[in-house]
Design a protein around this motif. Structure first.
Motif, PDB file in Angstrom:
ATOM      1  N   VAL A   1       0.829  -1.209   0.000  1.00 28.82           N
ATOM      2  CA  VAL A   1       0.000   0.000   0.000  1.00 28.82           C
ATOM      3  C   VAL A   1       0.863   1.259   0.000  1.00 28.82           C
ATOM      4  N   LEU A   2       1.937   1.253   0.792  1.00 24.92           N
ATOM      5  CA  LEU A   2       2.799   2.434   0.878  1.00 24.92           C
ATOM      6  C   LEU A   2       3.569   2.688  -0.421  1.00 24.92           C
ATOM      7  N   LEU A   3       3.818   1.633  -1.194  1.00 23.72           N
ATOM      8  CA  LEU A   3       4.584   1.789  -2.428  1.00 23.72           C
ATOM      9  C   LEU A   3       3.742   2.312  -3.594  1.00 23.72           C
ATOM     10  N   LEU A   4       2.456   2.129  -3.542  1.00 23.24           N
ATOM     11  CA  LEU A   4       1.606   2.449  -4.689  1.00 23.24           C
ATOM     12  C   LEU A   4       1.701   3.903  -5.169  1.00 23.24           C
ATOM     13  N   PRO A   5       1.605   4.928  -4.292  1.00 25.11           N
ATOM     14  CA  PRO A   5       1.575   6.310  -4.797  1.00 25.11           C
ATOM     15  C   PRO A   5       2.814   6.681  -5.610  1.00 25.11           C
ATOM     16  N   ASP A   6       4.002   6.436  -5.065  1.00 30.31           N
ATOM     17  CA  ASP A   6       5.202   6.866  -5.777  1.00 30.31           C
ATOM     18  C   ASP A   6       5.520   5.989  -6.976  1.00 30.31           C
ATOM     19  N   LEU A   7       5.245   4.701  -6.888  1.00 28.84           N
ATOM     20  CA  LEU A   7       5.466   3.843  -8.054  1.00 28.84           C
ATOM     21  C   LEU A   7       4.514   4.225  -9.191  1.00 28.84           C
ATOM     22  N   PHE A   8       3.336   4.709  -8.842  1.00 25.16           N
ATOM     23  CA  PHE A   8       2.393   5.170  -9.870  1.00 25.16           C
ATOM     24  C   PHE A   8       2.984   6.355 -10.631  1.00 25.16           C
ATOM     25  N   ARG A   9       3.694   7.228  -9.925  1.00 24.81           N
ATOM     26  CA  ARG A   9       4.346   8.361 -10.584  1.00 24.81           C
ATOM     27  C   ARG A   9       5.554   7.903 -11.389  1.00 24.81           C
ATOM     28  N   VAL A  10       6.295   6.940 -10.849  1.00 28.34           N
ATOM     29  CA  VAL A  10       7.473   6.431 -11.564  1.00 28.34           C
ATOM     30  C   VAL A  10       7.070   5.808 -12.893  1.00 28.34           C
ATOM     31  N   ASN A  11       5.949   5.101 -12.916  1.00 30.67           N
ATOM     32  CA  ASN A  11       5.476   4.423 -14.116  1.00 30.67           C
ATOM     33  C   ASN A  11       4.545   5.280 -14.961  1.00 30.67           C
ATOM     34  N   HIS A  12       4.479   6.577 -14.665  1.00 31.84           N
ATOM     35  CA  HIS A  12       3.711   7.535 -15.474  1.00 31.84           C
ATOM     36  C   HIS A  12       2.244   7.120 -15.644  1.00 31.84           C
ATOM     37  N   GLY A  13       1.643   6.677 -14.555  1.00 32.23           N
ATOM     38  CA  GLY A  13       0.225   6.369 -14.562  1.00 32.23           C
ATOM     39  C   GLY A  13      -0.146   4.990 -15.063  1.00 32.23           C
ATOM     40  N   ASN A  14       0.819   4.133 -15.321  1.00 35.49           N
ATOM     41  CA  ASN A  14       0.540   2.760 -15.757  1.00 35.49           C
ATOM     42  C   ASN A  14       0.166   1.924 -14.536  1.00 35.49           C
ATOM     43  N   MET A  15      -1.153   1.753 -14.315  1.00 36.38           N
ATOM     44  CA  MET A  15      -1.619   1.098 -13.106  1.00 36.38           C
ATOM     45  C   MET A  15      -1.233  -0.378 -13.058  1.00 36.38           C
ATOM     46  N   GLY A  16      -1.321  -1.073 -14.188  1.00 36.39           N
ATOM     47  CA  GLY A  16      -0.974  -2.495 -14.195  1.00 36.39           C
ATOM     48  C   GLY A  16       0.466  -2.739 -13.793  1.00 36.39           C
ATOM     49  N   ARG A  17       1.378  -1.965 -14.369  1.00 39.44           N
ATOM     50  CA  ARG A  17       2.788  -2.110 -14.032  1.00 39.44           C
ATOM     51  C   ARG A  17       3.052  -1.682 -12.591  1.00 39.44           C
ATOM     52  N   THR A  18       2.322  -0.657 -12.146  1.00 42.45           N
ATOM     53  CA  THR A  18       2.490  -0.189 -10.770  1.00 42.45           C
ATOM     54  C   THR A  18       2.092  -1.267  -9.766  1.00 42.45           C
ATOM     55  N   LEU A  19       0.949  -1.907 -10.002  1.00 47.06           N
ATOM     56  CA  LEU A  19       0.488  -2.955  -9.081  1.00 47.06           C
ATOM     57  C   LEU A  19       1.471  -4.130  -9.037  1.00 47.06           C
TER      58      LEU A  19
ATOM     59  N   TRP B   1      12.426   8.781  -2.262  1.00 49.02           N
ATOM     60  CA  TRP B   1      12.230   8.379  -0.870  1.00 49.02           C
ATOM     61  C   TRP B   1      10.896   7.675  -0.656  1.00 49.02           C
ATOM     62  N   GLY B   2       9.887   8.009  -1.455  1.00 50.19           N
ATOM     63  CA  GLY B   2       8.584   7.378  -1.312  1.00 50.19           C
ATOM     64  C   GLY B   2       8.596   5.906  -1.675  1.00 50.19           C
ATOM     65  N   VAL B   3       9.582   5.469  -2.463  1.00 50.58           N
ATOM     66  CA  VAL B   3       9.729   4.054  -2.809  1.00 50.58           C
ATOM     67  C   VAL B   3      10.801   3.400  -1.960  1.00 50.58           C
ATOM     68  N   GLY B   4      11.936   4.083  -1.823  1.00 53.36           N
ATOM     69  CA  GLY B   4      13.055   3.498  -1.096  1.00 53.36           C
ATOM     70  C   GLY B   4      12.788   3.300   0.378  1.00 53.36           C
ATOM     71  N   LEU B   5      12.095   4.246   1.031  1.00 52.71           N
ATOM     72  CA  LEU B   5      11.885   4.150   2.476  1.00 52.71           C
ATOM     73  C   LEU B   5      10.973   2.989   2.879  1.00 52.71           C
ATOM     74  N   PRO B   6       9.793   2.775   2.240  1.00 54.68           N
ATOM     75  CA  PRO B   6       8.991   1.602   2.610  1.00 54.68           C
ATOM     76  C   PRO B   6       9.728   0.278   2.416  1.00 54.68           C
ATOM     77  N   ILE B   7      10.507   0.189   1.322  1.00 57.83           N
ATOM     78  CA  ILE B   7      11.277  -1.034   1.089  1.00 57.83           C
ATOM     79  C   ILE B   7      12.330  -1.206   2.178  1.00 57.83           C
ATOM     80  N   LEU B   8      12.979  -0.114   2.551  1.00 59.61           N
ATOM     81  CA  LEU B   8      14.016  -0.164   3.578  1.00 59.61           C
ATOM     82  C   LEU B   8      13.428  -0.597   4.923  1.00 59.61           C
ATOM     83  N   ILE B   9      12.292  -0.023   5.295  1.00 53.68           N
ATOM     84  CA  ILE B   9      11.662  -0.363   6.575  1.00 53.68           C
ATOM     85  C   ILE B   9      11.191  -1.809   6.579  1.00 53.68           C
TER      86      ILE B   9
END
Length: 488
Positions: free
Chosen positions: A184-202, A230-238
């Motif tokens: 859940v924590l990874l979804l917002p920033d990964l959505f931006r990284v993938n430029h709105g591609n929801m399938g790839r983000t999930l 940080w929005g992707v790296g921090l949840p993975i790190l924790i």
């Protein structure tokens, strides 16, 4: 009933002259009835706990065969070709052992089907490790005193030592909760990284969530940890950090928080794990900031905030998950040796990471402290550590150190690499760190098989060694006279 009291001469020898009381037929029947009753009393739980080490070997052996077979199929690769056996076998072992050393690019070489196979391998491997580690603890505790058995049951989150089902529930529940929160924590920033591609983000969020908590260095693409975001790296790190603690520690912390108990009420295992882990992470963070501050491979930007993020990632990940390995070959030899030590120590007991475990390392240091200060007992936090635990710590450390050295020498023979690189690669494989300096190569199958053996033994070896050593000591029929020798 007539045969039961047969006094004929045919029964005289077998009954030793007591055929008037019971015939041989009755004696044998009575013995077989008792044996059958004793066999029926052995429950499934007892059978599982009787040989947890063997059960774990069978489990991982079967999974390795299945996953290797699936990865050999053309549908598992992006180019729809047959994968050669060394690559498929090495990838299967690396995923199931939760090591994560990639010999090929996961996102480019494997198809979606192949990546799904890898993801399930990581999940089943991580669950299997924690489950069998708990079963080993339960199996050992059955040979302890009642007070020690109750303490073990409390740390495993069960009220009865025979509740294997309860342990499985705790392990599964802890893993699912941690992975869902990370997802859940990874979804917002990964959505931006993938430029709105929801399938790839999930898909990426799911893969990172499972891989992070299970401390496996596999990633679904070539970008690695996304440490710059940080929005992707921090949840993975924790998530990876929580996975290194081990579920008994996490469970104990949650239970104490619910009951509003102070840290003084934490178990000794929890206290020792947290303190040792904090010291290792702080030491590692200071090392990378001081020694590698000018390394552009690790710190490409001059921004102090970005350097701190990368330093934190480098401080936490070597003991567990090898995300973002691009900078590893560019560090100094001193840092490679330091990282090898961290990887050899590893993470917490009953966790998804490997190594000799932080509590084992802590016990070794405590033994040295007691020896240097002239104390007979090994104590910490006003508790005395049993001699059996001390012997286990020393034996596990010695055996694992010998394993790493043998593996490093074999890598030097087969690849011609330097000693520092060989030790680094052997420690990474044994401790399931997931980092690599390039010794593991698809063009050298011998190196892949050597590192696969290191990962298998590193995954199962410490559990088996600890279980065999923790058995109750047999009474010595003869105790020989004592005589001192000179050591040191």
């Amino acid at each position: 009933m007539a045969n039961d009291f047969d006094e004929s001469s045919a029964n005289e020898e077998a009954s030793k002259g007591l055929s008037w009381w019971y015939s041989a037929d009755v004696l044998s029947r009575d013995k077989s009835d008792k044996t059958a009753k004793r066999i029926r009393r052995i429950s499934i739980t007892d059978r599982l706990l009787r040989h947890p080490g063997r059960l774990s070997m069978v489990y991982f052996g079967a999974l390795i065969i299945i996953v290797t077979g699936l990865l050999l199929l053309p549908i598992s690769t992006s180019d729809i070709i047959f994968t050669n056996f060394p690559i498929a076998f090495f990838t299967a072992v690396s995923a199931l052992s939760t090591c994560g050393i990639p010999v090929v690019n996961t996102g480019e070489y494997w198809s979606m089907f192949g990546q799904v196979v890898v993801l399930f391998s990581i999940q089943f491997g991580g669950l299997g490790v924690m489950t069998f580690a708990s079963m080993v603890a339960l199996g050992v505790s059955r040979r302890l005193k009642v007070s020690q058995r109750m303490l073990t049951a409390n740390e495993l989150g069960t009220t009865k030592l025979s509740e294997v089902k309860g342990v499985l529930t705790v392990v599964l529940g802890t893993s699912i909760i941690a992975e869902v929160l990370t997802f859940v924590l990874l979804l917002p920033d990964l959505f931006r990284v993938n430029h709105g591609n929801m399938g790839r983000t999930l898909w990426q969020a799911l893969f990172y969530a499972v891989s992070a908590y299970n401390n496996t260095g596999f990633t679904p693409d070539a970008t690695g940890l996304h440490v710059n975001r940080w929005g992707v790296g921090l949840p993975i790190l924790i998530s990876a950090f929580i996975g290194t603690l081990g579920f008994p520690v996490v469970l104990n912390l949650v239970q104490c928080a619910r009951r509003r108990l102070s840290p003084k009420r934490w178990t000794l295992h929890t206290k020792l794990t947290l303190v040792t882990t904090a010291v290792l992470v702080a030491t590692s963070l200071a090392w990378f900031l001081l020694v590698e501050w000018s390394n552009t491979g690790l710190f490409p930007a001059d921004d102090p905030g970005m350097k701190m993020r990368r330093a934190m990632s480098a401080a936490v990940m070597p003991r567990s998950a090898g995300f973002d390995i691009s900078w590893v070959p560019e560090v100094t030899n001193e840092t490679k040796v330091f990282m090898s030590i961290l990887m050899f120590i590893g993470a917490g007991s009953s966790s998804t990471a490997g190594g000799i475990r932080v509590t084992t390392f802590a016990v070794i240091l405590l033994i040295c402290r007691a020896a240097f200060t002239g104390h007979r007992d090994v104590t910490v936090f006003r508790r005395r550590i049993p001699r059996r635990i001390q012997m286990t710590a020393v034996s596990v450390t010695t055996a694992c150190f010998a394993l790493v050295m043998v593996g490093a020498m074999m890598l030097m023979f087969t690849t011609g690499c330097a000693f520092v690189d060989a030790v680094f690669e052997a420690c990474s494989a044994f401790s399931l760190g997931g980092y690599s300096v390039g010794v593991a190569s698809a063009g050298n199958p011998a190196s892949l098989f050597i590192l696969s053996a290191e990962m298998i033994v590193g995954r199962l070896g410490p559990l088996t060694i600890a279980y065999s050593i923790s058995r109750p000591m047999a009474p010595e029929p003869i105790r020989y006279p004592q005589e001192n020798i000179i050591v040191g």
